[in-house]
Write an enzyme that holds these catalytic residues in place. Structure first.
Site, PDB file in Angstrom:
ATOM      1  N   PRO A   1       0.823  -1.215   0.000  1.00  0.00           N
ATOM      2  CA  PRO A   1       0.000   0.000   0.000  1.00  0.00           C
ATOM      3  C   PRO A   1       0.857   1.265   0.000  1.00  0.00           C
ATOM      4  O   PRO A   1       0.472   2.294  -0.504  1.00  0.00           O
ATOM      5  CB  PRO A   1      -0.801  -0.108   1.296  1.00  0.00           C
ATOM      6  CG  PRO A   1      -0.639  -1.505   1.770  1.00  0.00           C
ATOM      7  CD  PRO A   1       0.590  -2.053   1.158  1.00  0.00           C
TER       8      PRO A   1
ATOM      9  N   ASP B   1      -5.227   2.153 -26.394  1.00  0.00           N
ATOM     10  CA  ASP B   1      -6.185   2.076 -25.284  1.00  0.00           C
ATOM     11  C   ASP B   1      -5.967   3.241 -24.323  1.00  0.00           C
ATOM     12  O   ASP B   1      -5.089   4.066 -24.518  1.00  0.00           O
ATOM     13  CB  ASP B   1      -6.078   0.722 -24.576  1.00  0.00           C
ATOM     14  CG  ASP B   1      -4.700   0.510 -23.976  1.00  0.00           C
ATOM     15  OD1 ASP B   1      -4.407  -0.600 -23.553  1.00  0.00           O
ATOM     16  OD2 ASP B   1      -3.919   1.485 -23.957  1.00  0.00           O
TER      17      ASP B   1
ATOM     18  N   ARG C   1      -0.203  -8.001 -21.430  1.00  0.00           N
ATOM     19  CA  ARG C   1      -0.970  -7.619 -22.622  1.00  0.00           C
ATOM     20  C   ARG C   1      -0.138  -6.722 -23.539  1.00  0.00           C
ATOM     21  O   ARG C   1      -0.489  -6.533 -24.708  1.00  0.00           O
ATOM     22  CB  ARG C   1      -2.270  -6.937 -22.265  1.00  0.00           C
ATOM     23  CG  ARG C   1      -2.126  -5.586 -21.582  1.00  0.00           C
ATOM     24  CD  ARG C   1      -3.457  -5.040 -21.167  1.00  0.00           C
ATOM     25  NE  ARG C   1      -4.260  -4.644 -22.306  1.00  0.00           N
ATOM     26  CZ  ARG C   1      -4.165  -3.457 -22.909  1.00  0.00           C
ATOM     27  NH1 ARG C   1      -3.284  -2.571 -22.498  1.00  0.00           N
ATOM     28  NH2 ARG C   1      -4.942  -3.149 -23.931  1.00  0.00           N
TER      29      ARG C   1
ATOM     30  N   GLU D   1       0.859  -7.264   8.072  1.00  0.00           N
ATOM     31  CA  GLU D   1       1.301  -5.870   8.035  1.00  0.00           C
ATOM     32  C   GLU D   1       2.456  -5.675   7.056  1.00  0.00           C
ATOM     33  O   GLU D   1       3.086  -4.621   7.031  1.00  0.00           O
ATOM     34  CB  GLU D   1       1.743  -5.420   9.438  1.00  0.00           C
ATOM     35  CG  GLU D   1       0.623  -5.447  10.479  1.00  0.00           C
ATOM     36  CD  GLU D   1      -0.587  -4.660  10.029  1.00  0.00           C
ATOM     37  OE1 GLU D   1      -1.703  -5.230  10.033  1.00  0.00           O
ATOM     38  OE2 GLU D   1      -0.425  -3.481   9.638  1.00  0.00           O
TER      39      GLU D   1
HETATM   40  N1  LIG Z   1      -2.996  -1.851  -2.275  1.00  0.00           N
HETATM   41  C1  LIG Z   1      -2.328  -2.867  -1.624  1.00  0.00           C
HETATM   42  N2  LIG Z   1      -2.673  -3.386  -0.420  1.00  0.00           N
HETATM   43  C2  LIG Z   1      -1.818  -4.387   0.001  1.00  0.00           C
HETATM   44  C3  LIG Z   1      -1.884  -5.077   1.217  1.00  0.00           C
HETATM   45  C4  LIG Z   1      -0.932  -6.041   1.461  1.00  0.00           C
HETATM   46 BR1  LIG Z   1      -1.017  -6.993   3.135  1.00  0.00          BR
HETATM   47  C5  LIG Z   1       0.075  -6.347   0.581  1.00  0.00           C
HETATM   48  C6  LIG Z   1       0.151  -5.665  -0.606  1.00  0.00           C
HETATM   49  C7  LIG Z   1      -0.795  -4.683  -0.889  1.00  0.00           C
HETATM   50  S1  LIG Z   1      -0.957  -3.665  -2.282  1.00  0.00           S
END
Ligand SMILES: Nc1nc2cc(Br)ccc2s1
Length: 242
Positions: free
Chosen positions: A88, A172, A157, A115
């Site tokens: 994230p 695209d 792709r 985590e």
């Molecule tokens: N948007 C994302 N959320 C997450 C949560 C975890 Br746990 C691992 C990778 C990602 S990529």
């Protein structure tokens, strides 16, 4: 291209063998290998996580298991890898990232859960290979596996021979920095809605202009950030209305 994915849920990545990517794999354009992280544990419970130093909620994935797994996976093929860790807190994965990854010989994906993965894993491998922590959007998933499915599809792709019509990838959304405009097919009228006349005119110049205007209009409305980021020379005089 060779793609390795290390995960505690290899079954989650089974769709990589379906349809478009399945055909690409059958054609030898992509080689996908899935690896169960728990194969590199040595305890009866196959432990892959532990409590975070400094306290706090959740668990962190252990560096020892990841180190043994990535050493083994990387060594299993001679092609130099780019290590991709969905997270994230990663840099945004965009169409430009997909285009860059499509030029790689090999991508090794490390799927975190809980985590995340002990930071020393990324730091260790960053000294030997290119390592990217990437996010596919401003939301938090339960693990990296869904992100890998998205990234692999966006990259695969773009590989020559994977899409039936190579022009699709060239035309695209995002390929020219704009969102794609609306598309129509038969019938000419559906539930009282007619296909825009210009598209049935056979006037290719007018059709191209109409499509460009619809793409600019949609981009200005939905993603003004993309329009603002366009280099000056990408907008011609006729585009200035947007
Ligand atoms: N948007 C994302 N959320 C997450 C949560 C975890 Br746990 C691992 C990778 C990602 S990529």
């Amino acid at each position: 291209m060779r793609i390795d994915v290390v995960t505690i849920f290899p079954g989650y990545l089974a769709p990589l063998r379906e349809s478009l990517l399945g055909r690409a794999a059958d054609a030898g354009l992509i080689e996908v290998a899935l690896h169960d992280l728990r194969s590199w544990t040595h305890d009866v419970h196959q432990t892959v996580d532990d409590a975070p130093y400094g306290g706090g909620p959740g668990m962190v994935m252990r560096p020892q298991v990841w180190g043994e797994a990535l050493d083994a996976v990387i060594a299993s093929d001679s092609r130099p890898p780019r290590l991709v860790v969905p997270a994230p807190a990663g840099r945004s994965f965009t169409q430009a990232t997909a285009r860059a990854y499509a030029t790689e010989q090999r991508l090794v994906f490390a799927c975190g859960r809980y985590e995340g993965i002990d930071q020393r894993v990324v730091d260790h491998y960053s000294r030997q290979f290119p390592v990217d922590e990437v996010s596919i959007g401003d939301y938090v998933l339960v693990g990296g596996e869904a992100a890998v499915l998205v990234i692999v599809e966006a990259v695969a792709r773009l590989l020559p021979g994977v899409l039936g019509n190579p022009r699709s990838a060239a035309e695209d959304s995002f390929s020219d920095g704009l969102l794609e405009g609306p598309a129509y097919t038969r019938p000419e009228v559906w539930r009282g809605q007619a296909v825009p006349e210009v598209l049935r005119s056979g006037n290719h110049g007018a059709i191209a202009r109409w499509r460009r205007d619809r793409a600019l209009e949609r981009t200005a409305k939905r993603r003004p950030d993309l329009l603002a980021a366009l280099p000056e020379d990408r907008l011609d005089a006729a585009d200035q209305a947007f």
